[in-house]
Design an enzyme around this catalytic site. Sequence first.
Site: not given
Length: 146
Positions: A69, A72
């Site tokens: 991600c 993230c």
Amino acid sequence: MKYLFLLLFVGCAQVNAIPPEVKPLPKPQPATHKNFLEIHSDAEYAAKMNEINSVKGWRYIECFSASWCGPCQQLAPIYKKVADQNKHVLFLKIDIDACPQAAKINRVTNIPCIILKEKHYVGLTTEANLKSVVGETFPLNQKVRK
């Protein structure tokens, strides 16, 4: 048929190709903070939560993320920096791929997802926002119940 195979082969190569100017994000360095813990399995998560729940007033924050991600990965160094500045709070980083049951228990549907006192914050990717939320939830001068 011959041209269709060639078209499919060329099309796949273009989809998987990474332009030379795009560089992958650097991996965050392993944390060395005593108040920062990376969780790598559902069993490890369950054990830590049992430990946390056995003591009243334990201040902690959970960050659910994944290695694939992009947001993230952008949040990771910010999360560690805020952890370093807030030694009075335990910061947990949980990988949803390694801990699917933990994500399911906490009803995590989007990442990065930060959970403070059962409130879900999705997309806190700036240091100022994260500091503000942590500071409001766990003020430094707040007395801890024992």
